[in-house]
Design a protein around this motif. Structure first.
Motif, short mmCIF file in Angstrom:
data_model
loop_
_atom_site.label_atom_id
_atom_site.label_comp_id
_atom_site.label_asym_id
_atom_site.label_seq_id
_atom_site.Cartn_x
_atom_site.Cartn_y
_atom_site.Cartn_z
N ALA A 15 0.83 -1.20 0.00
CA ALA A 15 0.00 0.00 0.00
C ALA A 15 0.87 1.26 0.00
O ALA A 15 0.63 2.19 -0.78
CB ALA A 15 -0.93 -0.01 1.21
N VAL A 16 1.88 1.28 0.86
CA VAL A 16 2.77 2.44 0.92
C VAL A 16 3.38 2.72 -0.43
O VAL A 16 3.36 3.84 -0.96
CB VAL A 16 3.87 2.21 1.98
CG1 VAL A 16 5.00 3.22 1.79
CG2 VAL A 16 3.30 2.28 3.37
N THR A 17 3.93 1.64 -1.01
CA THR A 17 4.59 1.81 -2.30
C THR A 17 3.60 2.28 -3.36
O THR A 17 3.90 3.17 -4.16
CB THR A 17 5.24 0.49 -2.73
OG1 THR A 17 6.01 0.00 -1.64
CG2 THR A 17 6.14 0.69 -3.92
N GLN A 18 2.40 1.71 -3.33
CA GLN A 18 1.39 2.09 -4.31
C GLN A 18 1.03 3.57 -4.19
O GLN A 18 0.97 4.29 -5.19
CB GLN A 18 0.14 1.21 -4.13
CG GLN A 18 -1.02 1.57 -5.01
CD GLN A 18 -0.83 1.04 -6.42
OE1 GLN A 18 0.03 0.22 -6.66
NE2 GLN A 18 -1.62 1.54 -7.34
N PHE A 19 0.83 4.03 -2.96
CA PHE A 19 0.53 5.45 -2.73
C PHE A 19 1.62 6.33 -3.33
O PHE A 19 1.36 7.29 -4.05
CB PHE A 19 0.43 5.73 -1.22
CG PHE A 19 -0.97 5.57 -0.68
CD1 PHE A 19 -2.01 6.33 -1.20
CD2 PHE A 19 -1.23 4.67 0.35
CE1 PHE A 19 -3.30 6.18 -0.69
CE2 PHE A 19 -2.51 4.52 0.84
CZ PHE A 19 -3.54 5.27 0.33
N LEU A 20 2.85 6.00 -2.97
CA LEU A 20 3.97 6.85 -3.40
C LEU A 20 4.11 6.85 -4.91
O LEU A 20 4.31 7.89 -5.54
CB LEU A 20 5.26 6.38 -2.73
CG LEU A 20 5.28 6.55 -1.21
CD1 LEU A 20 6.46 5.83 -0.60
CD2 LEU A 20 5.34 8.03 -0.88
N VAL A 21 3.98 5.66 -5.48
CA VAL A 21 4.12 5.57 -6.94
C VAL A 21 3.05 6.40 -7.62
O VAL A 21 3.33 7.16 -8.56
CB VAL A 21 4.05 4.10 -7.39
CG1 VAL A 21 3.85 4.02 -8.90
CG2 VAL A 21 5.30 3.36 -6.99
N GLU A 22 1.80 6.29 -7.12
CA GLU A 22 0.73 7.06 -7.75
C GLU A 22 1.02 8.55 -7.67
O GLU A 22 0.81 9.29 -8.62
CB GLU A 22 -0.61 6.76 -7.07
CG GLU A 22 -1.17 5.39 -7.40
CD GLU A 22 -1.38 5.19 -8.90
OE1 GLU A 22 -1.59 6.18 -9.62
OE2 GLU A 22 -1.31 4.03 -9.34
N THR A 23 1.52 8.98 -6.52
CA THR A 23 1.80 10.40 -6.33
C THR A 23 2.83 10.89 -7.35
O THR A 23 2.61 11.88 -8.05
CB THR A 23 2.31 10.64 -4.90
OG1 THR A 23 1.42 10.00 -3.99
CG2 THR A 23 2.40 12.10 -4.61
N VAL A 24 3.95 10.17 -7.40
CA VAL A 24 5.00 10.61 -8.33
C VAL A 24 4.52 10.51 -9.77
O VAL A 24 4.79 11.40 -10.59
CB VAL A 24 6.27 9.75 -8.11
CG1 VAL A 24 7.32 10.12 -9.13
CG2 VAL A 24 6.80 9.94 -6.71
#
Lengths: 783, 165
Positions: free
Chosen positions: A641-650
């Motif tokens: 989830a953390v990685t997904q959030f960050l990836v979406e943001t960038v």
């Protein structure tokens, strides 16, 4: 032995690295490893000739059982003496031949590197060692042919030689590997001792013979050798007459005594060899450039040696080794003499050469070398040619032996004819006094090496008995049965002597008859060169066409193909064992929250599809990504989830940057994909991927590794977050691969953007386009 | 400061982001290092660095990305290098590739500290991911900036010199 090879390598490196400063000192330096090799070879010669080879081995890749395996036997000794001896003489000659205009250190370095590789080749026992050195000589030859890199002809000739010998090298590698598999041995001596038989071996031998035919310029691959004459003459003398082109012969000579009786061996060798003998001889008669005439003669002579060693009977093996020595001596002498003539007169054209005969040493050298080449007694050329005829008359090789005899006799007639023509062409004219004045006397460096080689041919001919004894011990290392052979300057009135006389008379007659016809004739272009060039062109244009037809540059098309492939692969997997897919075993949802999130995600995805503007679509896509992250979180995968959030943001941020350069609205779909097609494609891909995901989670047959990882995470990898431990430890190798891909992708993006900007800037400079306009259009890579 | 078209430069926002950046950077490193025992890791940490850069870009415009202390491409190389070297280090002592080692020692004030060599590997991932994100952002923002502003004909204009302020 390894030390000597190292010395060659070091000297070559010194020459190539320090090449600006070294200049004239390079060639004297390059003689040093040759001299060291000669001293060492002489010091071990006694033992080696008595049948105790010197061996050396250097472990290389232990895991693959790869090692550099060298073995100096009698034949290796002879070849080593030739490589180092002629190498030393060529280096001396080069001192006089090359001026400061040439990049002397480069040539010297490459010659030295070549010599080291060639020695490695003739001393190799390991099959793969042999291949490595074989390829090194090809590369050195390529670089040396292309010495004059401003000449398009030289570059083309170098490339042609590399491609032909390189293709042959690959074939040789395949053949050697098959031999290794068939016999279970990875050294030449081991393979020979095992003497494997069968279809695999026949295939291997065909492949090996293909390789040797390319390297030793046998029909139909002979065409690269005359082209290779673009190299400076000392290089031609060394690589393309005395040593490198003998590499194929070395391999054939080593294998022939054991494998000659295998079905494809003799027919291939003898047919190709005889064709080379005749073709080379005829072509040589028609050349006006002395060096080219010699090159075609070399093709012919190589064919002769190939036939002799290839027949593989003890007598022909011995004769082949003897002719090899004689050929190396007289052909190198010839080449160096022609180089000296060229240096003195500035031409090699047989129609224009004048007054060479007034240079006594050079003229004598040429006469001696010519005598040996035409096999006139009492030279070594005569003695060995007699031996060859005798061996062939002896028979023992069936119809191929008879064909070989006819070919060799006919070829020898041609050889005599072109030798006389060449000698007369170089020495014959002295009518015009004015040209003679332009001659400058060549220095000793230009005269001594060819003279020594020519004199050696004469002395060895006179001392036929001891030389024959030496060669017999050399040949014995190839085939023990050849050990009691001998050479005779005079062995009575034999059929061989009769044939020799016939050949000399016939050759003289042929020369006399063909004289008018060949005086001005321009040599036609070789048919196989034309065929090669056509094939090469066809390959290039063919690959251009294939690239053009498959790479349309249309992103929708690429995407469609990728998606269809995914759907096909997953769909096929599902179709194969659909019985396992049991949907009823899945819970619909774990919680109402999950249902709600999934619904919103679906809506958001729908928004992506329906959005008319790119920006809206990007935001909706980002939204569905965030929602997906929530699903991960609910399922107990915080890392994901953390990685997904960050990836979406960038990603959204990057979208914004990219979108600024794209039109606001989507472009219209390509004609081949109307709405129906696109929807069908999407539905198929979606269904198959979802079905595959569901299926994969129920299709487990082996126990999950999860338990194992959980158990080992803390004690072995020292981490409680098993996801991370898997990434950096258990499956760390995968991560390493992934971040490498990431690094390459990052570099790719940076470069693509930079390229697009350059393009844009150039366009702007070219036509003065209003650049403000460009932000609305789609430039460069974003098209 | 080059304001982005359509966005009014906000001094307050700019100052806030500038102040927050170091804190966010610390968080990125913290997320990376704690990854071994709790959610996080090098990949997530690197992405946080990327987000910092995005924030700086939004408030300060392309200039913010031009003033980076290190060339992002260098970071990519360094990160990959660290990861590979960490993987290879065990070979020196005769272990197999990527074998991890665990060291425990006591530090004053902090107490017992456990360091796992694979954390260094993760640090390499962190550096690399930061570098990749930064490199892409810099490249795209430069291109974007250029396209917006129109091309400048002066030869040799490199990205580091802002043109019209």
């Amino acid at each position: 032995m390894l030390l000597l090879l190292l010395a060659y390598g070091t000297t070559a490196a010194v020459c190539l690295v320090g090449h600006r400063r070294l200049g004239a000192a390079a060639f004297p330096l390059a003689t040093l490893p040759h001299l060291a090799t000669l001293v060492w070879l002489v010091s071990v010669a006694g033992g080696v000739l008595d049948g105790t080879p010197v061996t050396a081995e250097l472990a290389w890749v232990d895991a693959l059982d790869l090692s550099i395996t060298l073995r100096l036997d009698g034949f290796g000794l002879l070849m080593g003496l030739l490589v180092a001896g002629i190498g030393a003489l060529v280096s001396v000659f080069s001192v006089g031949y090359f001026s400061a205009d040439h990049d002397r250190a480069r040539i010297a370095g490459l010659l030295t590197a070549f010599a080291g590789a060639m020695l490695g080749l003739v001393w190799s026992d390991g099959l793969l060692t042999l291949f490595v050195f074989w390829e090194l000589t090809s590369v050195a030859s390529f670089l040396l042919i292309g010495t004059d890199d401003r000449s398009a002809t030289a570059r083309a000739a170098a490339l042609r030689a590399l491609l032909v010998t390189g293709t042959g090298g690959l074939s040789l590698l395949a053949g050697l590997i098959l031999l290794g598999i068939a016999s279970g041995e990875w050294t030449i001596s081991g393979v020979l001792a095992a003497d494997p038989t069968g279809g695999l071996v026949s295939a291997a031998l065909v492949l090996v013979l293909f390789g040797t035919a390319t390297k030793s310029a046998q029909v139909p691959f002979q065409f690269w050798l005359p082209g290779a004459m673009a190299a400076p003459t000392p290089v031609s003398a060394y690589l393309h007459s005395a040593t490198m082109v003998k590499a194929g012969i070395v391999v054939v000579a080593r294998l022939a005594p054991v494998f000659a009786d295998d079905a494809p061996w003799r027919p291939i060798i003898v047919v190709c060899g005889v064709a080379s003998i005749l073709l080379g001889g005829v072509r040589s008669l028609r050349q006006q450039d002395a060096k080219l005439a010699l090159a075609h003669g070399t093709v012919s002579q190589l064919g002769l040696i190939m036939v002799l060693v290839g027949l593989g009977t003890p007598a022909t093996t011995f004769a082949g080794v003897a002719v090899l020595l004689a050929h190396a001596l007289f052909k190198a002498s010839w080449f160096l003499s022609v180089g000296a003539v060229d240096h003195v007169t500035g031409t090699r054209d047989l129609r224009r050469l004048h007054g060479v005969r007034r240079l006594p040493v050079l003229a004598a050298t040429i006469v001696l070398a010519a005598a040996s080449m035409a096999a006139i007694p009492p030279t070594l050329g005569f003695v060995t040619k007699e031996g060859a005829l005798e061996a062939l008359l002896e028979g023992g090789a069936g119809w191929t032996g008879t064909l070989a005899l006819v070919g060799v006799v006919a070829g020898s007639v041609l050889t005599v004819a072109y030798t006389i023509r060449l000698a007369v062409g170089v020495l014959g004219n002295d009518t015009d006094g004015s040209h003679a004045n332009e001659l400058h006397t060549p220095g000793p460096a230009l005269l001594v090496p060819p003279a020594l080689l020519a004199a050696a041919g004469l002395v060895a001919g006179l001392a036929a008995a001891p030389v024959g004894g030496f060669l017999a011990r050399v040949a014995a290392s190839l085939d023990p049965a050849a050990g009691d052979s001998a050479l005779y300057l005079w062995h009575g009135l034999t059929p061989a002597l009769g044939l020799s006389a016939l050949v000399l008379a016939g050759g003289f007659g042929l020369w006399w008859i063909s004289r008018p016809a060949t005086r001005e004739a321009a040599a036609p272009r070789s048919a196989s060169t034309v065929a090669y060039d056509r094939a090469y062109e066809a390959l290039l244009s063919g690959s251009r066409r294939i690239t053009g037809s498959t790479q349309s540059g249309s992103l929708p098309l690429y995407l469609g193909i990728v998606l269809l492939s995914i759907a096909a692969a997953t769909g096929a997997a599902l179709a194969v064992d659909r019985g396992l897919l049991d949907v009823s075993s899945f819970p619909i949802a774990n919680s109402p929250l999950e249902v709600a999130i999934c619904l919103v995600t679906a809506l958001s995805s729908l928004g992506v599809i329906l959005a008319r503007q790119r920006f809206g679509a990007a935001l909706a896509l980002g939204g569905s990504g965030y929602l997906l992250a929530l699903v991960f979180l609910l399922q107990g995968a915080p890392d994901l989830a953390v990685t997904q959030f960050l990836v979406e943001t960038v990603t959204v941020a990057v979208y914004v940057l990219v979108l600024a350069r794209l039109p606001q609205r989507f472009s219209s779909a390509p004609a081949w994909a109307p709405l129906g097609v696109r929807i069908a494609l999407s539905v198929v891909v979606g269904l198959s991927v979802a079905g595959f995901a569901l299926h994969a989670s129920t299709a487990r047959e082996a126990p999950s590794v999860a338990e194992e990882y959980l158990r080992r995470s803390e004690p072995e990898a020292g981490g409680r977050n098993v996801v991370n431990v898997i990434l950096v430890d258990f499956r760390g190798f995968d991560t390493l691969g992934e971040i490498t891909v990431l690094a390459i992708a990052g570099a790719g993006v940076v470069n693509l953007v930079a390229a697009a900007r350059r393009e844009q800037r150039r366009k702007h400079l070219d036509d003065g386009t209003d650049v403000e306009d460009l932000s609305g259009r789609s430039p460069g890579v974003w098209r | 400061m080059t304001p982005r078209p359509g966005i009014t430069p906000s001094t307050i926002l700019s100052a806030t982001v500038a102040g927050l950046s170091p804190v966010l950077g610390m968080i990125a490193i913290y997320i990376t290092l704690r990854g071994h025992n709790a959610p996080g890791g090098g990949f997530a940490g690197g992405l946080i660095v990327g987000i910092i850069l995005v924030l700086r870009y939004l408030t300060d415009g392309p200039d913010a990305l031009r003033r980076l202390p290190v060339d992002p491409v260098v970071l990519i190389g360094v990160g990959l290098g660290v990861a590979v070297l960490t993987g290879m280090a065990p070979l020196v002592v005769g272990e197999s590739f990527m074998e991890s080692a665990i060291w425990k020692f006591d530090l004053p004030l902090i107490g017992s500290v456990k360091v796992v060599s694979s954390a260094i590997f993760d640090l390499g991932v962190f550096i690399l991911v930061s570098g990749v994100v930064a490199a892409i952002l810099v490249a795209l923002s430069e291109a974007d900036d250029e396209a917006r502003r129109g091309l400048d004909d002066r030869p040799g204009r490199s990205g580091s010199q802002g043109v019209d302020r």
